[in-house]
Design a protein around this motif. Sequence first.
Motif, short mmCIF file in Angstrom:
data_model
loop_
_atom_site.label_atom_id
_atom_site.label_comp_id
_atom_site.label_asym_id
_atom_site.label_seq_id
_atom_site.Cartn_x
_atom_site.Cartn_y
_atom_site.Cartn_z
N THR C 37 0.74 -1.03 0.11
CA THR C 37 -0.19 -0.65 -0.16
C THR C 37 0.52 1.59 0.04
O THR C 37 0.53 2.17 -0.18
N ALA C 170 -3.78 2.07 -18.98
CA ALA C 170 -3.51 1.01 -18.75
C ALA C 170 -3.89 0.00 -20.53
O ALA C 170 -5.44 -0.13 -20.93
N PRO C 257 -7.96 -3.96 -10.09
CA PRO C 257 -7.66 -2.96 -9.74
C PRO C 257 -6.05 -3.55 -10.10
O PRO C 257 -5.07 -2.74 -9.90
N ALA C 645 -4.61 7.34 -13.44
CA ALA C 645 -4.05 8.38 -12.16
C ALA C 645 -3.66 7.70 -10.93
O ALA C 645 -3.99 7.61 -10.17
N PHE C 646 -2.13 8.06 -11.07
CA PHE C 646 -1.51 8.21 -9.66
C PHE C 646 -0.93 9.28 -9.03
O PHE C 646 -0.78 10.03 -9.54
N ASP C 647 -2.10 8.91 -7.59
CA ASP C 647 -1.73 9.59 -7.01
C ASP C 647 -0.43 10.86 -6.95
O ASP C 647 0.71 9.59 -6.48
N HIS C 648 -0.52 11.62 -7.16
CA HIS C 648 1.09 12.02 -6.60
C HIS C 648 1.39 12.27 -5.51
O HIS C 648 2.51 11.83 -5.25
N ARG C 652 -0.17 6.05 -5.72
CA ARG C 652 -1.12 4.24 -6.03
C ARG C 652 -2.48 4.85 -7.47
O ARG C 652 -2.20 5.90 -7.23
N VAL C 653 -3.40 3.88 -7.72
CA VAL C 653 -3.64 4.14 -8.80
C VAL C 653 -4.83 4.90 -8.30
O VAL C 653 -5.15 3.64 -7.19
N ALA C 654 -5.43 5.76 -8.18
CA ALA C 654 -6.05 6.43 -8.10
C ALA C 654 -7.79 5.90 -9.15
O ALA C 654 -8.82 6.71 -8.25
N THR C 657 -9.75 1.45 -11.64
CA THR C 657 -11.75 0.20 -12.01
C THR C 657 -12.07 0.37 -12.67
O THR C 657 -12.00 1.42 -14.16
N PHE C 658 -13.02 -0.59 -13.76
CA PHE C 658 -13.86 -0.04 -14.76
C PHE C 658 -14.52 1.04 -14.82
O PHE C 658 -15.08 1.95 -16.10
N GLY C 659 -15.16 1.66 -14.03
CA GLY C 659 -15.69 3.23 -13.58
C GLY C 659 -15.34 4.07 -13.23
O GLY C 659 -16.17 4.91 -13.71
N TYR C 661 -11.52 4.01 -14.47
CA TYR C 661 -10.14 4.57 -15.56
C TYR C 661 -11.12 4.08 -17.36
O TYR C 661 -12.31 2.79 -17.49
N LEU C 662 -11.65 4.69 -17.80
CA LEU C 662 -12.34 4.83 -19.11
C LEU C 662 -12.18 4.55 -20.55
O LEU C 662 -11.20 5.25 -20.87
#
Lengths: 165, 330, 726
Positions: C37, C170, C257, C645-648, C652-654, C657-659, C661-662
Motif C-alpha cells: 500500500t 493501462a 485493480p 491517475a497515479f496519486d502524486h 497509488r493508482v487512484a 476500476t472500469f468505472g 478508468y474510462l
Amino acid sequence: MSDALRQTPELVTLTVNGSVHQVQLDSRTTLLDALRDHLELSGTKKGCDQGACGACTVLLDGKRIVSCLVLAAQCEGREVTTVEGVTVDGRPHAVQEAFCRHDALQCGYCTPGQVMSAISLLAEGRAGSDDEIREFMSGNLCRCGAYPNIVAAIREVAGQEATSR
Amino acid sequence: MRGFEYVRATDVGSAVALVSGDPGASYLAGGTTQLDLMLKDAVVPQGLLVDIGRLPLRGIATDGDVLRVGALTTMEELAADPVVAERVPFVSEALLAGASTQLRNMATIGGNLLQRTRCRYFRDIAVTDCNKRTPGSGCAAVTGAARMHAILGASAHCIALHASDLCVPLRALDAEVRVEGAAGQRTIAFADLHVMPGERPDVETVLRHGEMISEVLVPLLPAGTRSGYLKVRDRVSYEFALTSAAAALSIEDGVITLARLALGGVGTVPWRATEAERVLVGAPATARTFLAAAEAAIQDPFTVPGTEFKVELAKRTIVRVLRTVSGEQS
Amino acid sequence: MTALDRVDAPLKVSGSAPYPSDFTLPDQVHAVLVQSTVAAGRISAIDTTAALAAPGVLAVITHENAPPLADLPMTPLGAPPRFPFKDDRIIHCGQHVAVVVAGTHEQAASAARLVQVSYETAKPVLDLDDPRAEVVDNGWGMEVDVGDAEAALSSAEITYEETFDIAPEANNPLGLFTTLASWDSDRLTVHDCSQWPIMTRQALATAFGLPESDVRVLVPYLGGGFGAGLRAWSHTLLAALAARVVGRPVKLVLTRPQMFTSVGHRARSRQRLRLGMTGAGRLVAIDQESTAALGAEEDNFSAVVLGTPHAYDCPNVATHDRQVRLNIPNPGFMRAPGHAEGNFALESALDELSYRVGIDPVELRLRNFAEVHPQSGLPWSSNALRECLQVGAERFGWRDRSPVPRSTRDGNWLVGYGMAGVTFGWYAAPCRARLSILASGTAVLKAAATDIGTGTYTIAAQQVAELLGLRVDQVRVEIGDSDLPPAPQSGGSGLAVALTGAIQVAAANLLRALLDEVAADARSPLRGRRLDEVTASDGRLHLIDDPAVGEKYADVLARHGLDELTADGELDLAAAAADAGVAPAGAFAARFAEVRVDEDLGLLRVTRLLSVVDGGRILNEKTARSQIIGGTVMGIGMAMFEEVAFDHATGRVANATFGDYLIPVNADVPDLDVVFVGGPDAFSPTGVKGLGEVGVVGVPAAIANAVYHATGRRIRSLPITIDQLM
C-alpha cells in the motif's frame, strides 16, 4: 431469530438453463462464481468482478443482469439463463450466428456477455436504430474494440437497416 | 471479525427487527452498491446481510398528483413507467442516463437513494485518510487525483460526490421517502434525507440504523410543465456525471411561472439550486435569465485542482438544460 | 482477398473457448495476492498469524518464507520484471508482498485482508521532473542520428518546437490475467495469459531450475493482452511457487485493480519535437526527444519515438529516448508501443506546420513521401503510403472541407476534419511451424504461437488450406502450447508474417516429403515428380500442367501405411533481411477523422473515422478489418479518455476500476470505415505485413488535428478532455 427469516443457506438450489442444481456454497459466493466454479459453466466470464464491464451478463428471470454483483443465494427460485442456455435444439442463437458472420468479436472474452446483452436488448425492443443499439449495449465493454461489428450483428438480427448516427 | 451471514427476509417487520437488533447488519436489495463495497472492496465490514429483495415493496401506483414508488422497484421499471414518461420525463431521462441496463435491472429505487459515493479514496481501503470511513483520519482526495468529486457542500474534510442521477430530479421535485423502522413509520422530505458531510462525512443520511426506505413519493409536475435532464460526461454513455442538471419549467407568455432546478455531479448531496429558482421565477425565459440563474446556482464552491473546471461547467450545464427545456432554439 | 468467418468464432460466441481462468484441475486451490500500500521503503514486519488461522487457509507466502528462485533470463524484448519476493524492499505501490492460498477463492480473498504488513516508508519518487529521479538513456540502440539535425534546424526557413504529453494508459484486456499452476513431481504445467508461451516457459524453467522440457505453458485462448502478456510477470511465478509449496494445483486470478499494477502499462511520456521545414513544405530537420516513466529497478525495452526516423524523407533526423526511474508499477508494452506516442507528436506538428506554410495537410505529407527508406537508402519492400493518403482524401471527402479552422458549425457543434499519416515499423523473429497430413487426408498445423484475438487460428488455417489444397475445415490448428515448435510472440506485428512464412516453408517441405515418399512408388502417378511440377487442390497433389495426373494425400498415406506425414518449416526473416537489398516495410496508413465539439460543454465526439491501410497481402479481410477497427477504438481511448491517475503523493493508482478508468464504450464509437490498399510485400515470403498494432497509430493525431480544425484550439496532451475543450 424470527421464524419469518430463513437461516443462512449452505445448500443453494439454483435453476440454470432449465436444470435444477443443488450446490454447497459459501454464503459469499456470487452467482458468477457459482456458475463458473461450481456448475462448470465457464462461458460466463469475469472481467472486473465489480459490475462495471458486463462480461458476466446473464439473464435472471429473463432480464439481463451482471452476475458478479448478485449472491448465488439471492437467485434461489429464480431462472438463470447463461450463454450455454441460449442454443435452440443445439443450434446457435440467431445472435450468435450473426456475431460470427460480422466478426463481432476478437479475443472473445467479452463475447458471451455481449451475446447475452444483445439477446436481451432485442427482447427489450431497443434495437430500433444504430444509436439505440450503441447506447443500450454500452454496459458491455470490449477492449478489442469490436463495437461496430457488434452493432452490425445486432442490426442484422433486428432486421433493421443501418440508420445514420 | 464476525462472519458473513445471509438471510432472506419474508416480511418487512422481521427484516427491520433483525437489522435494528444487530449493529453489524445491513439490508441487501439490488446489491449493486452493497455487495461491491462489502465483498469486493471490503469497505463495509462483512456482517449479517438481510436480503429484502423479495419483500412486497415493488411497484408503481398513481395517487392523485403523486407517484408512489415501491422502494424495491428497479431503475428499469421506473424508467419505463408511462406516467413517469408523461408527467416527470426528466426522472426517466435521469434513470436511463445512469449505469447500464444490467445494473438498472438490479438496482432498486430505494437503494439508488442510499448509494455510496464512488470516491476511489473512500473505496480503496489501502487509503488510510478518509473521514467518511474513519472519522478524523483526514481526506486523501482533497490533495489527490480528484475529478469525479464534489464542489458544493464539500470542504477539506470530504469532497466525496453523491453520484446518483435519479436523486437530481427527485430533489427538484421535492419527493418524499417513507421509512420503516423499529419505532414505526415516518416520512422524510427528500431535502432532509441526505446530510451534508460537515465534519462528519461518515454520516450520510438521517436514517437510523435499521430504518428501511419502503416507498418513494414523487410529486408529478403540473400539466404543461416541461422538464429535462442533462448529463455531461467524457463518454457518450455509461459514466458518472461530471456535471448534470435536472430542470422543470412552466412558461406563460414568455415568463417563467414555475422553476425547479437541481444539480448532480457537483454536490456531496443531491443539490437543489434554490437561489437559481428564485432568479428564474417571474423572469423572462431568455438566455440572460438562464445565465443569471446559473451564476446564482453555484455559490461558494470548494474546489481542488482537479475539480476547478466544474464550477464553469456546472453553470454551462444549467444554461444548456434551461435553454433546452424552455424550447429556445440555440 | 477472402473474408472467411473467424474459425474459432463458434467457440467464442457459445462461451466454450477455454481461457486460462476457465480451467479447473482436481484438488485445485486458490491464491490471492496481497499488495503493497506504499510506493517506497521496506517491509518492516509482516504478520500472517491471523491469515493463517482463517478458515481454509493452506499457506501464506511472503519474502520471509518464499523458497528462493533463480533470476530470470534476458529476453529478446528486454530484461524480465524484478521478482518482488527477493527481499523486503518496496519499489512501487501495488507490489506483491504476500500470496494467500486457501481452499476456496472466497476464503483466500477474505484471509488476504488479514495479512498485516508494516512498512518503513521512504518518500517515493513519482514525478518525471523530480530531481532525485535517475534518468537512463535508451540502452537498446533505438536512437537515430542521421545528418546534422541541429545545424539544419538553425538554418531552416521555418522552425517548429513544441512539447507533447501523453498520459499513462493501462492495457486492461477484459480477461483478468490468470495463472493455473500444477506440479507433477518436478514437471510444471501452467495455464497462463501469455502472448509468448516460449518466453514464459523459459522464465519458469530458469526460475525453478528445471529443464525447459519439464515446463509446459498453455494458452489456447487469451482474453486479450495488447502487450501485457509479453513478460513473465511475478504473479505467474508466484502461482507456480504457491502450487509447489502447497503441493496442489493453484489458480491465481488477478483482480481488476491489480491489473493496473501487475502487468505493465503504456508509460507516461513527454516529447519535445523540433522540426525544420522549407517554405515549400519539405522537411529538412527532425529532432524528437522523449522522456518516459520507468519502474524504479526495472527495464522497459519500449522506446517512445519509433516511427519518426523512417516516416518521411528528411535528410537530418535525430531521436533521443530517455527514461526516468520512478516508484511506479513497471510500464511495459501496450499496443503499438512507441509508435502510437511518437506519431501523435510528429503528425500533430505536421498539421500545425501545414497551417503555417499554407499547404493542405494531405499534400504536405505527400511532398515529404519517402521514396526509399530514409536511413538505408534502400528501396522499400512495399510502401503504399502515398496511395493511403490519396485514396483516403478522396473517400473521406477531404477536399470538401473549408480549410479555415472554426468555419463549420452545426447547432451547438463545431465540426472539424483532421488526418494523420502512419508509418509503422518492421519486426520479425524466427518462427517454426510443423505441418502434418493425416491418414484421413486432413492437415494439422502446430506452432507455439498464440491467438490473442488477432485471428491467428483463422489465417493459419487458411494458409495451410491454400497451400495443401484443402478446405479450411480440413485443417486443425494447434497453437498456444509451449511444447509445440517454437514461434514468436503475438506482439510487434510480426507473428502473422513469421508464422505464415514458416507455414509456407513447412508446406513445401511436406509436399517434398510426400514426393520423396512416392519417388519409387510404381503405383503413384506422381512418381519421380519434382516439387515445382506439382500443385495441390481438392485434397490431392497433382501436376500443374495436367491436373488429372495426381492422387489424394489419403491414398498415398494409406498405401504407405502412414498415420501421418510431417514436416517442419523454419523461417528467420531478421537474418534474411540483412542482405535482402530492400528495406523490409511494416504497414502504412492514413487516418481521417471528423469530430464534433460542443465548446460550451467541452464535449468531443468522433463522428467519422476512416483508415486506409497498406498491410501488404490481406489474408482475411474480416479479421484484418477487425484488427484495424479494434486498434482504432483503442486509439480513440488514447485520444479522449484514458489516463492512469497515479496519486502524486502516494503513487497509488487512484482510478483502478472500469468505472473510473474510462475506455471507449459502444456509444463512443461510430461506424469505422476501413480500406486496404497496396499489394503483397516483396520481402515477406507470403506478401503479408503485420496489422495488429498499426490500427492505434495516427488516431490520436487525426482526432487532435480535427479538434484544431473544428475549434482553432491546438491540444498537445492526451487525453483530450472536457476541461481542455470548454
